[in-house]
Design a protein around this motif. Structure first.
Motif, PDB file in Angstrom:
ATOM      1  N   ALA A 475       0.846  -1.199   0.000  1.00 52.36           N
ATOM      2  CA  ALA A 475       0.000   0.000   0.000  1.00 52.36           C
ATOM      3  C   ALA A 475       0.873   1.236   0.000  1.00 52.36           C
ATOM      4  O   ALA A 475       1.972   1.240   0.552  1.00 52.36           O
ATOM      5  CB  ALA A 475      -0.906   0.021   1.218  1.00 52.36           C
ATOM      6  N   GLU A 476       0.341   2.273  -0.639  1.00 48.18           N
ATOM      7  CA  GLU A 476       0.993   3.573  -0.536  1.00 48.18           C
ATOM      8  C   GLU A 476       0.269   4.317   0.581  1.00 48.18           C
ATOM      9  O   GLU A 476      -0.956   4.419   0.567  1.00 48.18           O
ATOM     10  CB  GLU A 476       0.844   4.325  -1.859  1.00 48.18           C
ATOM     11  CG  GLU A 476       1.419   5.716  -1.814  1.00 48.18           C
ATOM     12  CD  GLU A 476       1.266   6.442  -3.158  1.00 48.18           C
ATOM     13  OE1 GLU A 476       1.611   5.857  -4.204  1.00 48.18           O
ATOM     14  OE2 GLU A 476       0.790   7.577  -3.137  1.00 48.18           O
ATOM     15  N   VAL A 521     -11.167  -3.492   2.563  1.00 46.05           N
ATOM     16  CA  VAL A 521     -11.505  -2.131   3.004  1.00 46.05           C
ATOM     17  C   VAL A 521     -11.917  -1.298   1.790  1.00 46.05           C
ATOM     18  O   VAL A 521     -11.299  -1.378   0.734  1.00 46.05           O
ATOM     19  CB  VAL A 521     -10.302  -1.474   3.731  1.00 46.05           C
ATOM     20  CG1 VAL A 521     -10.582  -0.001   4.024  1.00 46.05           C
ATOM     21  CG2 VAL A 521      -9.990  -2.226   5.024  1.00 46.05           C
ATOM     22  N   LYS A 522     -12.989  -0.533   1.959  1.00 39.79           N
ATOM     23  CA  LYS A 522     -13.516   0.232   0.818  1.00 39.79           C
ATOM     24  C   LYS A 522     -12.956   1.655   0.792  1.00 39.79           C
ATOM     25  O   LYS A 522     -12.569   2.201   1.818  1.00 39.79           O
ATOM     26  CB  LYS A 522     -15.034   0.308   0.916  1.00 39.79           C
ATOM     27  CG  LYS A 522     -15.706  -1.037   0.754  1.00 39.79           C
ATOM     28  CD  LYS A 522     -17.221  -0.843   0.747  1.00 39.79           C
ATOM     29  CE  LYS A 522     -17.937  -2.174   0.849  1.00 39.79           C
ATOM     30  NZ  LYS A 522     -17.728  -2.813   2.174  1.00 39.79           N
ATOM     31  N   VAL A 523     -12.962   2.214  -0.400  1.00 41.05           N
ATOM     32  CA  VAL A 523     -12.548   3.620  -0.536  1.00 41.05           C
ATOM     33  C   VAL A 523     -13.451   4.489   0.355  1.00 41.05           C
ATOM     34  O   VAL A 523     -14.660   4.305   0.387  1.00 41.05           O
ATOM     35  CB  VAL A 523     -12.657   4.079  -2.012  1.00 41.05           C
ATOM     36  CG1 VAL A 523     -12.499   5.596  -2.127  1.00 41.05           C
ATOM     37  CG2 VAL A 523     -11.605   3.368  -2.855  1.00 41.05           C
ATOM     38  N   ASP A 540      -7.565   7.238  -4.935  1.00 41.51           N
ATOM     39  CA  ASP A 540      -6.472   6.938  -5.867  1.00 41.51           C
ATOM     40  C   ASP A 540      -6.092   5.453  -5.872  1.00 41.51           C
ATOM     41  O   ASP A 540      -5.245   5.030  -6.655  1.00 41.51           O
ATOM     42  CB  ASP A 540      -5.217   7.750  -5.501  1.00 41.51           C
ATOM     43  CG  ASP A 540      -5.354   9.211  -5.893  1.00 41.51           C
ATOM     44  OD1 ASP A 540      -6.309   9.536  -6.627  1.00 41.51           O
ATOM     45  OD2 ASP A 540      -4.510  10.027  -5.463  1.00 41.51           O
ATOM     46  N   SER A 541      -6.701   4.662  -4.999  1.00 38.38           N
ATOM     47  CA  SER A 541      -6.378   3.228  -4.931  1.00 38.38           C
ATOM     48  C   SER A 541      -6.700   2.533  -6.254  1.00 38.38           C
ATOM     49  O   SER A 541      -7.667   2.897  -6.932  1.00 38.38           O
ATOM     50  CB  SER A 541      -7.211   2.560  -3.830  1.00 38.38           C
ATOM     51  OG  SER A 541      -6.939   3.136  -2.584  1.00 38.38           O
ATOM     52  N   ALA A 546      -3.283  -0.310  -2.959  1.00 37.40           N
ATOM     53  CA  ALA A 546      -4.187   0.465  -2.104  1.00 37.40           C
ATOM     54  C   ALA A 546      -3.474   1.745  -1.692  1.00 37.40           C
ATOM     55  O   ALA A 546      -2.264   1.754  -1.496  1.00 37.40           O
ATOM     56  CB  ALA A 546      -4.555  -0.350  -0.873  1.00 37.40           C
ATOM     57  N   VAL A 547      -4.219   2.821  -1.594  1.00 37.24           N
ATOM     58  CA  VAL A 547      -3.657   4.091  -1.140  1.00 37.24           C
ATOM     59  C   VAL A 547      -4.432   4.537   0.098  1.00 37.24           C
ATOM     60  O   VAL A 547      -5.660   4.520   0.106  1.00 37.24           O
ATOM     61  CB  VAL A 547      -3.754   5.175  -2.236  1.00 37.24           C
ATOM     62  CG1 VAL A 547      -3.233   6.511  -1.725  1.00 37.24           C
ATOM     63  CG2 VAL A 547      -2.981   4.745  -3.479  1.00 37.24           C
ATOM     64  N   PHE A 548      -3.685   4.875   1.151  1.00 41.08           N
ATOM     65  CA  PHE A 548      -4.328   5.335   2.384  1.00 41.08           C
ATOM     66  C   PHE A 548      -3.820   6.714   2.771  1.00 41.08           C
ATOM     67  O   PHE A 548      -2.638   7.021   2.621  1.00 41.08           O
ATOM     68  CB  PHE A 548      -4.037   4.358   3.533  1.00 41.08           C
ATOM     69  CG  PHE A 548      -4.910   3.134   3.500  1.00 41.08           C
ATOM     70  CD1 PHE A 548      -6.071   3.081   4.260  1.00 41.08           C
ATOM     71  CD2 PHE A 548      -4.569   2.053   2.702  1.00 41.08           C
ATOM     72  CE1 PHE A 548      -6.882   1.957   4.218  1.00 41.08           C
ATOM     73  CE2 PHE A 548      -5.376   0.923   2.660  1.00 41.08           C
ATOM     74  CZ  PHE A 548      -6.541   0.868   3.420  1.00 41.08           C
TER      75      PHE A 548
END
Ligand code: ATP
Ligand code: MG
Length: 565
Positions: A475-476, A521-523, A540-541, A546-548
């Motif tokens: 993930a980013e 996990v949802k946006v 942005d995912s 995935a981007v958090f």
């Protein structure tokens, strides 16, 4: 004096001065017991935290007193307003729980009626067309110490004024050549009463009325009349409008129309933050941030994207309360409210933001186990998730020290710690590069400590989180700091602008590893990374990555400050 006191005295303890006033008005039957407020944004930018205060107040008060709140767009300036802003404002108000049913109004809907009111003022000898330029008008206005001078055009006849005003509307004159002004008092101690401008010429298309008009009413003229037309009872606005109150009352009294009451409260100021649409537009347009909803912005869409729940903003607005004088609120209070809410309302997951590999030498290479862990330590309704365990893991680099300082209880050579919910492990060997950077940590585990429970009563002081290297998903993760490190970015040193104060390190991106079940996990969903902080999955995912966004850290500096104080 005693009468004033009676009015001030709230019927209930602990209510702010505005609610106290409404209670008193209701008791005296002033507006027939009715409460009708409005939230009146100008659609010339996105809403920010300051607007949240106004939204919570206006919609909040209406709800508490069984009244109504209108959403009204104050769209009197054709050149700065856009439909994009109207749409974003509606989305943000709705997000904060404001509901206006079918009461979505636009000042521009009243243009015809406002025009009629203006003609009425001319007929009454209370308004005139002025040919002075904007600069001249300013010059004639005088100062706080000196009275203004009357315009040479001030005493035109009603007929001449009507004729000129109608020709202004018909488009016969260029921008800036004439204005319509109220005829009040050029010597008034209140500068806004020195014949304020009511209409100006702008040959510009309007986002709603198109080319129907080339004269546009001024805000000060439009606002009280819009309040009156809509039957508003309590017109709540920020302190900078104190001086406009005389004109608010003058225009409604002079025209003899229904008269709401204007009350001012202090606007929200926040440390490390600029809350002016003009400045926020600059940050966006000049590329200091990536857009209106860049999570570093104080806009409501940015806070939403960052993972701030609306409930936290309601809590924040309740805590800051309402005052009659300006002050600056500590940003830490907002973070405190965010943590308070998210602590109770987010599932827990393990995420390693700065991964370093751990190999458990006595754990069989082809073995795998699955540990079931609760998603919330205190709330069983969240259920649980399954977390795979294997010989190679990642832990956070910060959870290991070659030479642990005093009171550092996490992993170090020769030391035993608990891997959360899994096993006790002891560090037996560390591989480093030539510079001494840790490349790989070797451990042995105690099979008898399964589930992270002590097999024989022996204690470990540290518990750290981990993910299985083989199973983890990448993930980013975007970590944010204040966009302005200065307490008050509005206080700019000489020769600089607020843009010079922008923090160049306000965003840091790290490549993290997450436990695999987090793929679900949802946006837009907010979560806690155990021991790390609160995060929200970003739009942005992609399928691969995935981007958090970090919503808030776990550290709770505000509570400590409060305790100390
Ligand atoms: P800005 O200064 O950012 O341009 P504004 O006051 O011009 O804001 P409007 O769209 O006119 O923005 O504001 C709509 C409502 O929100 C108004 O009633 C205004 O008083 C209120 N408001 C704006 N900023 C704040 C703030 N910082 N604190 C409290 N209320 C605010
Ligand atoms: Mg404004």
């Amino acid at each position: 004096m005693s009468q004033e006191k009676a009015q001030e005295a709230p019927a209930k303890e602990n209510v702010d001065f505005i609610r106290a006033k409404i209670i008193a008005d209701n008791a005296s039957g002033r507006f027939g017991g009715k409460v009708h407020t409005r939230f009146p944004p100008e659609p010339n930018g996105y809403l920010h935290l300051g607007h949240a205060k106004s939204i919570c107040l206006n919609f909040g008060v209406a709800k508490e007193f069984g009244g109504l709140c209108n959403l009204r767009f104050d769209d009197t300036n054709p050149t700065k307003e856009e439909t994009e802003y109207v749409d974003s404002i509606k989305e943000d108000v709705r997000w904060l729980g404001g509901s206006w049913d079918d009461r979505e109004f636009y000042a521009s809907n009243y243009f015809e009626q406002l025009y009629a009111y203006a003609e009425q003022l001319i007929q009454m000898g209370k308004a005139y067309v002025d040919d002075l330029t904007a600069d001249e008008i300013r010059e004639y206005r005088g100062t706080l110490k000196e009275p203004g001078r009357e315009s040479p055009y001030r005493n035109r006849s009603v007929e001449e004024n009507l004729d000129l005003f109608r020709r202004m509307r018909a488009g016969e004159f260029p921008d800036g050549s004439h204005v319509l002004r109220a005829k009040i008092d050029m010597a008034s101690p209140n500068l806004t009463m020195r014949d304020p401008t009511l209409y100006r010429i702008r040959h510009a298309a309007h986002h709603r009325t198109g080319d129907a008009w080339c004269i546009y009413p001024m805000y000060d003229f439009t606002h009280p009349l819009s309040d009156s037309i809509e039957g508003i009872t309590h017109s709540l606005c920020t302190l900078e409008f104190v001086n406009n109150r005389d004109f608010y009352n003058w225009i409604l009294e002079t025209l003899g129309v229904y008269h709401p009451e204007q009350t001012e409260f202090a606007r929200l100021n926040l440390t490390h933050t600029v809350l002016s649409k003009r400045k926020l537009i600059q940050l966006v347009k000049e590329g200091y941030v990536k857009g209106w909803d860049d999570p570093r912005m104080p806009t409501l869409c940015a806070l939403r994207r960052k993972g701030v729940p609306p409930e936290a903003l309601h809590d924040f607005c309740r805590r800051i309360g309402l005052a009659k004088s300006d002050s600056v609120v500590d940003y830490g209070l907002l973070e405190f409210c965010i943590r308070e809410y998210l602590n109770a309302h987010t599932p827990r997951w393990m995420a390693v933001l700065d991964p370093v590999k751990v190999v458990i030498d006595n754990y069989p290479e082809d073995q795998e186990e699955v540990f079931e862990m609760p998603l919330h330590p205190e709330d069983a309704s969240y259920g649980s998730r399954k977390v795979p365990f294997a010989r190679e893991l990642y832990i956070d680099r910060d959870d290991f020290r070659m030479d642990p300082p005093k009171k550092y209880f996490r992993l170090a050579p020769g030391r035993e710690v608990r891997l959360r919910y899994a096993y006790f492990v002891t560090c037996t060997e560390v591989k480093t590069d030539e510079a001494g950077n840790v490349l790989e940590i070797h451990c042995t585990y105690d099979p008898a400590s399964k589930g992270g429970n002590s097999p024989d009563g022996r204690k470990v002081k540290g518990t750290i989180h981990w993910v299985s290297a083989r199973h983890a998903i990448p993930a980013e993760v975007r970590l944010y700091d204040h966009l302005f490190l200065d307490d008050d970015p509005n206080d700019v040193p000489e020769g600089k602008t607020f843009l010079d104060l922008v923090n160049p390190d306000s965003m840091k991106t790290v490549q993290a590893r997450l436990e695999p079940a987090m793929a679900a996990v949802k946006v837009g969903e907010a979560v806690q990374f155990e021991r790390v902080g609160y995060f929200c999955k970003d739009r942005d995912s992609t399928e691969e990555l995935a981007v958090f966004n970090r919503t808030a850290t776990l550290r709770d500096s505000w509570a400590k400050i409060e305790k100390k104080g």
